[in-house]
Structure formats: C-alpha cells, structure tokens
Design a protein around this motif. Structure first.
Motif, PDB file in Angstrom:
ATOM      1  N   PHE A   4       1.113   3.767   6.809  1.00  0.00           N
ATOM      2  CA  PHE A   4      -0.476   4.637   7.826  1.00  0.00           C
ATOM      3  C   PHE A   4      -1.276   4.111   6.772  1.00  0.00           C
ATOM      4  O   PHE A   4      -2.106   3.205   7.447  1.00  0.00           O
ATOM      5  CB  PHE A   4      -0.327   6.184   7.510  1.00  0.00           C
ATOM      6  CG  PHE A   4      -0.006   6.730   8.656  1.00  0.00           C
ATOM      7  CD1 PHE A   4      -0.428   7.130   9.828  1.00  0.00           C
ATOM      8  CD2 PHE A   4       0.745   8.180   7.906  1.00  0.00           C
ATOM      9  CE1 PHE A   4       0.015   7.437  10.518  1.00  0.00           C
ATOM     10  CE2 PHE A   4       1.401   9.113   8.988  1.00  0.00           C
ATOM     11  CZ  PHE A   4       0.711   8.412  10.172  1.00  0.00           C
ATOM     12  N   ALA A   5      -0.921   3.760   5.622  1.00  0.00           N
ATOM     13  CA  ALA A   5      -2.375   3.209   4.593  1.00  0.00           C
ATOM     14  C   ALA A   5      -2.592   1.380   5.186  1.00  0.00           C
ATOM     15  O   ALA A   5      -3.029   1.015   5.230  1.00  0.00           O
ATOM     16  CB  ALA A   5      -2.385   2.901   3.445  1.00  0.00           C
ATOM     17  N   ILE A   6      -0.477   0.751   5.524  1.00  0.00           N
ATOM     18  CA  ILE A   6      -0.806  -0.574   5.734  1.00  0.00           C
ATOM     19  C   ILE A   6      -1.197  -0.403   8.015  1.00  0.00           C
ATOM     20  O   ILE A   6      -2.024  -1.273   7.323  1.00  0.00           O
ATOM     21  CB  ILE A   6       0.363  -0.581   5.545  1.00  0.00           C
ATOM     22  CG1 ILE A   6       0.456  -0.557   4.110  1.00  0.00           C
ATOM     23  CG2 ILE A   6       1.138  -2.318   6.509  1.00  0.00           C
ATOM     24  CD1 ILE A   6       2.057  -1.130   3.868  1.00  0.00           C
ATOM     25  N   THR A   7      -1.230   0.335   7.861  1.00  0.00           N
ATOM     26  CA  THR A   7      -1.551   0.496   9.265  1.00  0.00           C
ATOM     27  C   THR A   7      -2.751   0.296   9.297  1.00  0.00           C
ATOM     28  O   THR A   7      -3.917  -0.005   9.939  1.00  0.00           O
ATOM     29  CB  THR A   7      -0.551   1.295  10.478  1.00  0.00           C
ATOM     30  OG1 THR A   7       0.670   1.166  10.010  1.00  0.00           O
ATOM     31  CG2 THR A   7      -0.705   1.181  11.863  1.00  0.00           C
ATOM     32  N   PHE A   8      -3.618   1.081   8.981  1.00  0.00           N
ATOM     33  CA  PHE A   8      -5.011   1.070   9.270  1.00  0.00           C
ATOM     34  C   PHE A   8      -5.425  -0.093   8.662  1.00  0.00           C
ATOM     35  O   PHE A   8      -6.985  -0.290   8.971  1.00  0.00           O
ATOM     36  CB  PHE A   8      -5.541   2.902   8.447  1.00  0.00           C
ATOM     37  CG  PHE A   8      -5.432   4.219   9.167  1.00  0.00           C
ATOM     38  CD1 PHE A   8      -6.444   3.769  10.451  1.00  0.00           C
ATOM     39  CD2 PHE A   8      -4.573   5.037   9.385  1.00  0.00           C
ATOM     40  CE1 PHE A   8      -5.946   4.870  10.526  1.00  0.00           C
ATOM     41  CE2 PHE A   8      -4.768   5.789   9.990  1.00  0.00           C
ATOM     42  CZ  PHE A   8      -5.350   6.190  11.131  1.00  0.00           C
ATOM     43  N   LYS A   9      -5.003  -0.347   7.629  1.00  0.00           N
ATOM     44  CA  LYS A   9      -5.138  -1.831   7.015  1.00  0.00           C
ATOM     45  C   LYS A   9      -5.480  -3.347   7.862  1.00  0.00           C
ATOM     46  O   LYS A   9      -6.208  -3.925   8.629  1.00  0.00           O
ATOM     47  CB  LYS A   9      -5.105  -2.594   6.101  1.00  0.00           C
ATOM     48  CG  LYS A   9      -5.733  -3.480   5.025  1.00  0.00           C
ATOM     49  CD  LYS A   9      -6.901  -3.461   4.455  1.00  0.00           C
ATOM     50  CE  LYS A   9      -7.097  -4.549   3.495  1.00  0.00           C
ATOM     51  NZ  LYS A   9      -9.154  -4.702   3.877  1.00  0.00           N
ATOM     52  N   PHE A  10      -4.286  -3.322   8.531  1.00  0.00           N
ATOM     53  CA  PHE A  10      -3.939  -4.381   9.728  1.00  0.00           C
ATOM     54  C   PHE A  10      -3.267  -4.051  10.337  1.00  0.00           C
ATOM     55  O   PHE A  10      -3.074  -5.161  11.672  1.00  0.00           O
ATOM     56  CB  PHE A  10      -2.957  -5.040   8.594  1.00  0.00           C
ATOM     57  CG  PHE A  10      -3.312  -5.764   6.798  1.00  0.00           C
ATOM     58  CD1 PHE A  10      -3.256  -6.815   6.309  1.00  0.00           C
ATOM     59  CD2 PHE A  10      -2.231  -4.311   6.140  1.00  0.00           C
ATOM     60  CE1 PHE A  10      -3.558  -6.356   5.052  1.00  0.00           C
ATOM     61  CE2 PHE A  10      -2.755  -5.068   4.686  1.00  0.00           C
ATOM     62  CZ  PHE A  10      -3.097  -6.216   4.473  1.00  0.00           C
ATOM     63  N   GLY A  11      -3.665  -2.867  10.746  1.00  0.00           N
ATOM     64  CA  GLY A  11      -3.410  -2.582  12.826  1.00  0.00           C
ATOM     65  C   GLY A  11      -2.050  -2.466  12.776  1.00  0.00           C
ATOM     66  O   GLY A  11      -0.655  -2.823  12.123  1.00  0.00           O
ATOM     67  N   ALA A  12      -1.358  -1.628  13.819  1.00  0.00           N
ATOM     68  CA  ALA A  12      -0.197  -1.222  14.364  1.00  0.00           C
ATOM     69  C   ALA A  12       0.675  -3.028  14.325  1.00  0.00           C
ATOM     70  O   ALA A  12       2.105  -2.771  14.476  1.00  0.00           O
ATOM     71  CB  ALA A  12      -0.059  -0.976  15.550  1.00  0.00           C
ATOM     72  N   GLU A  13       0.096  -3.635  15.221  1.00  0.00           N
ATOM     73  CA  GLU A  13       1.350  -5.185  14.864  1.00  0.00           C
ATOM     74  C   GLU A  13       1.500  -5.687  14.119  1.00  0.00           C
ATOM     75  O   GLU A  13       2.758  -5.555  13.627  1.00  0.00           O
ATOM     76  CB  GLU A  13       0.272  -5.666  15.948  1.00  0.00           C
ATOM     77  CG  GLU A  13       1.490  -6.850  16.342  1.00  0.00           C
ATOM     78  CD  GLU A  13       2.366  -6.783  17.697  1.00  0.00           C
ATOM     79  OE1 GLU A  13       3.713  -7.339  17.887  1.00  0.00           O
ATOM     80  OE2 GLU A  13       2.232  -5.332  18.131  1.00  0.00           O
ATOM     81  N   LYS A  14       0.554  -5.725  13.208  1.00  0.00           N
ATOM     82  CA  LYS A  14       1.093  -6.453  11.625  1.00  0.00           C
ATOM     83  C   LYS A  14       2.208  -5.227  10.988  1.00  0.00           C
ATOM     84  O   LYS A  14       2.278  -6.015  10.131  1.00  0.00           O
ATOM     85  CB  LYS A  14      -0.530  -6.626  11.145  1.00  0.00           C
ATOM     86  CG  LYS A  14      -0.874  -7.873  12.141  1.00  0.00           C
ATOM     87  CD  LYS A  14      -2.222  -9.260  10.943  1.00  0.00           C
ATOM     88  CE  LYS A  14      -2.813  -9.566  11.541  1.00  0.00           C
ATOM     89  NZ  LYS A  14      -4.169 -10.259  10.475  1.00  0.00           N
ATOM     90  N   SER A  15       1.592  -4.251  11.245  1.00  0.00           N
ATOM     91  CA  SER A  15       2.306  -3.658  10.528  1.00  0.00           C
ATOM     92  C   SER A  15       3.948  -3.665  10.529  1.00  0.00           C
ATOM     93  O   SER A  15       4.879  -2.811   9.948  1.00  0.00           O
ATOM     94  CB  SER A  15       1.780  -2.171  10.321  1.00  0.00           C
ATOM     95  OG  SER A  15       1.852  -1.322  11.572  1.00  0.00           O
ATOM     96  N   ARG A  16       3.873  -3.642  11.717  1.00  0.00           N
ATOM     97  CA  ARG A  16       5.405  -3.689  11.981  1.00  0.00           C
ATOM     98  C   ARG A  16       6.543  -4.571  11.442  1.00  0.00           C
ATOM     99  O   ARG A  16       7.175  -4.305  11.182  1.00  0.00           O
ATOM    100  CB  ARG A  16       5.901  -3.649  13.301  1.00  0.00           C
ATOM    101  CG  ARG A  16       4.793  -2.310  14.244  1.00  0.00           C
ATOM    102  CD  ARG A  16       5.854  -2.457  15.674  1.00  0.00           C
ATOM    103  NE  ARG A  16       5.225  -1.881  17.014  1.00  0.00           N
ATOM    104  CZ  ARG A  16       4.324  -1.299  17.813  1.00  0.00           C
ATOM    105  NH1 ARG A  16       3.376  -2.301  17.956  1.00  0.00           N
ATOM    106  NH2 ARG A  16       4.223  -0.044  17.923  1.00  0.00           N
ATOM    107  N   TYR A  17       5.879  -6.144  11.221  1.00  0.00           N
ATOM    108  CA  TYR A  17       6.342  -6.989  10.444  1.00  0.00           C
ATOM    109  C   TYR A  17       6.268  -6.636   8.790  1.00  0.00           C
ATOM    110  O   TYR A  17       7.310  -7.097   8.338  1.00  0.00           O
ATOM    111  CB  TYR A  17       4.897  -8.785  10.860  1.00  0.00           C
ATOM    112  CG  TYR A  17       5.396  -8.562  11.818  1.00  0.00           C
ATOM    113  CD1 TYR A  17       6.598  -9.160  12.460  1.00  0.00           C
ATOM    114  CD2 TYR A  17       4.379  -8.456  12.686  1.00  0.00           C
ATOM    115  CE1 TYR A  17       6.501  -9.742  14.215  1.00  0.00           C
ATOM    116  CE2 TYR A  17       4.527  -8.942  14.523  1.00  0.00           C
ATOM    117  CZ  TYR A  17       5.606  -9.322  14.761  1.00  0.00           C
ATOM    118  OH  TYR A  17       5.642 -10.308  16.282  1.00  0.00           O
ATOM    119  N   ILE A  18       5.227  -6.202   8.437  1.00  0.00           N
ATOM    120  CA  ILE A  18       5.217  -5.707   6.896  1.00  0.00           C
ATOM    121  C   ILE A  18       6.107  -4.541   7.105  1.00  0.00           C
ATOM    122  O   ILE A  18       6.533  -4.733   6.174  1.00  0.00           O
ATOM    123  CB  ILE A  18       3.408  -5.228   6.264  1.00  0.00           C
ATOM    124  CG1 ILE A  18       2.493  -5.991   6.864  1.00  0.00           C
ATOM    125  CG2 ILE A  18       3.791  -4.869   5.437  1.00  0.00           C
ATOM    126  CD1 ILE A  18       1.697  -5.437   6.459  1.00  0.00           C
TER     127      ILE A  18
END
Length: 219
Positions: A134-148
């Motif tokens: 959740f923290a990563i998704t709010f920081k980088f967005g849903a698209e980038k968070s999938r790769y992270i």
C-alpha cells in the motif's frame, strides 16, 4: 469515509469473480494434492495484490486525480483503501481457517495445530507485505508498484522455492525445519498474538506514511 468505502467496494466487486475462481482452484488443489499450504497461499497472494487492485481501479477511472481536486480529507481516501484491505484480508483468513480445519478432519494424518500455526504465520506475512505494498503504491502508483511487487515479493519467493527444491543450501533448510519444529512444540498462542499486534502496528505505520505521501501529492 462511508462513501469512499462504498466506492472501493464497487471497484472491488468487479474483481470478485476472479478472486472466487482462484479460491475454488486453490481449495480444490489443496484437498486433492498439496494440503493446507495452498490455503496459506490464498491469503498471502490475494492480500498482497489488494493494493494494486484497489488503486489500479481508481487510476483506470480517473478517481486518483479527481479526489485531489475535491474538498475531501485525503487521509480518508487513504484510510478507505487500508480499511478495505483489512476487511478482505480478515475475510480470506477466516475462510482459509475454516478450510484448514475441514482439511485436518478429512486427513487425520495432518496436525490441526501445525496447520493453523502455519496459516497464522502466513497471515503475519500477508499483513506486513500488504501494508508495505500500500505504501509503495501510494508513492509510485499502481503501475510501477506491480513491477516493484515482483522484486519485493515474487523474486524472493521463487529464490526460496528454488533453494528448497534443488537443495542448494541444505543447512539453511535444516535450520528452518528445526526452528519450525521448536515453534510447533511450544505454546504459540501468545507469541503469535503478539506478532500479529506488531504487524498491525506496522500496518498502521504504513497508513501514516501513505497519508503523508498522499497529502503532498499534487495534480
């Protein structure tokens, strides 16, 4: 908050068919082949995917940008996502616990206590990773968070699976087996409850971090 929770539920409802299909497939596989480990995988996998699912729907419909321009509290926008994630996670955990108990009665050769202990450990991991995602998704967005997500979660899981399968580090596997044996032999209710409380505290810290990130976000 109620309106945003309802909106999140409407977005999540579109994914329920896929989630139910996965639940059926994993439950069938567990009873037919591999045992309750599949139930743990259900909780972990669907919980970890929840941030990208909720935030991805907002991005697809433009709500992530619209919410920034409306006179609403940004902490409530973030809070609705975190609360919905907890509701789904606890529902999955309860369902997996029910299936684990059923499996243990169907197959008396397995230990109900060990199975529930393993499920609780999976719940701990699920809460930690869901809060982190959740923290990563709010920081980088849903698209980038999938790769992270691939780098943070799936690469380590595949690496551990390869180590166990190929017996690359037998000493590490043996140490893990001995540690799990000691854990199952000890009264584990209080330690697991304490660890779950710590995980909820980490989840709350991730919420605070996400609120801080979202409050600084601009159109």
């Amino acid at each position: 908050m109620k309106a945003m929770l309802y909106a999140d539920w409407l977005n999540l409802r579109q994914s329920l068919r896929s989630m139910l299909f996965l639940l059926i497939v994993f439950a069938f596989a567990a009873f037919m082949w591999s045992g309750p480990m599949f139930f743990i995988t259900i909780v972990a996998m669907l919980s970890i995917l929840m941030p990208a699912t909720l935030c991805g729907s907002d991005q697809a419909y433009g709500w992530d940008k619209l919410s920034l321009s409306l006179p609403i509290l940004r902490r409530e926008v973030v809070g609705s996502k975190y609360l919905m994630g907890l509701v789904v996670n606890f529902a999955l955990f309860a369902l997996a616990a029910a299936m684990t108990v059923t499996y243990s009665f169907v197959d008396p050769s397995t230990s109900l206590r060990d199975n529930l202990l393993a499920l609780s450990c999976g719940e701990v991991i699920s809460l930690l990773l869901m809060g982190l995602m959740f923290a990563i998704t709010f920081k980088f967005g849903a698209e980038k968070s999938r790769y992270i997500l691939i780098g943070v979660v799936w690469v380590p899981i595949l690496a551990v699976a390869a180590i166990v399968k190929l017996d690359i580090m037998p000493g590490m596997v043996g140490a893990f087996d001995r540690g799990f044996a000691r854990l199952t032999a000890a009264p584990a209710v209080l330690p697991i409850a304490a660890v779950l409380l710590v995980c909820l505290a980490v989840y709350a810290a991730c919420y605070a971090l996400s609120v801080h990130t979202y409050q600084r976000k601009e159109l």
